[in-house]
Write an enzyme that holds these catalytic residues in place. Sequence first.
Site, short mmCIF file in Angstrom:
data_model
loop_
_atom_site.label_atom_id
_atom_site.label_comp_id
_atom_site.label_asym_id
_atom_site.label_seq_id
_atom_site.Cartn_x
_atom_site.Cartn_y
_atom_site.Cartn_z
N CYS A 45 0.83 -1.21 0.00
CA CYS A 45 0.00 0.00 0.00
C CYS A 45 0.86 1.26 0.00
O CYS A 45 0.55 2.24 -0.68
CB CYS A 45 -0.92 0.01 1.22
SG CYS A 45 -2.08 -1.36 1.25
C1 BEZ Z 1 0.45 -4.63 1.86
O1 BEZ Z 1 0.11 -3.50 1.49
O2 BEZ Z 1 1.60 -5.03 1.74
C2 BEZ Z 1 -0.57 -5.54 2.47
C3 BEZ Z 1 -1.71 -5.04 3.07
C4 BEZ Z 1 -2.63 -5.89 3.65
C5 BEZ Z 1 -2.41 -7.26 3.61
C6 BEZ Z 1 -1.29 -7.76 2.98
C7 BEZ Z 1 -0.36 -6.90 2.40
#
Ligand code: BEZ
Length: 211
Positions: A45
Amino acid sequence: MTVRLGDVAPDFTAETTEGTINFHEWLGDSWGILFSHPKDFTPVCTTELGGFAARKGDFDKRNTKIIGLSVDTLDSHHQWKGDIEETQGTALNFPLIADENRTVADLYDMIHPNALETLTVRSVFIIGPDKKVKLTLTYPASTGRNVDEIVRVVDSLQLTANYSVATPVNWVDGGDVIVAPALSDEDATAKFPKGFTKLKNYLRITPQPNK
Ligand code: BEZ
């Protein structure tokens, strides 16, 4: 609620990092992209939010506003902003919705419990100036989106909204396009002064008309 192509994008009022926003009012006459991410302070994210921020100028040029969303709090969004700027080299330059009570997530069916129990998946909704949904995309948490692809799709949507054409596989702005099958050869000749190549009755190729 399932939001499908051609539906009016559900309206809402929400708290964002740029104050309270009424979605339809905020969109005004622009195109819009509403996209969700699962969680603040997570790796993929963080790269995505920086990636969208870095391309804000490309969305502006296309009269397209962008707005992000997760079910985190406003306080969390504000704290996370610093990490995005520090690690991605671009400050957050568009609003992020703090959808703690999941109002918008539920309106747009952004929580897919069999994939991520309580968090929003990576949804993308592209909305036209008529407030109708033109495109939806859904990615899992483990796969970051490709901002080039989202810009490319906006180009296709805007071109096909204005000309009687469709865009072929892997098309990018400036490439040849397909004459809309509904046009007769005679109408196509009138509409496309650069001419067209007829590979099949149903497959006619012409240079991009606005280039
Ligand atoms: C990420 O942004 O890396 C992420 C967010 C939620 C669950 C798994 C990965």
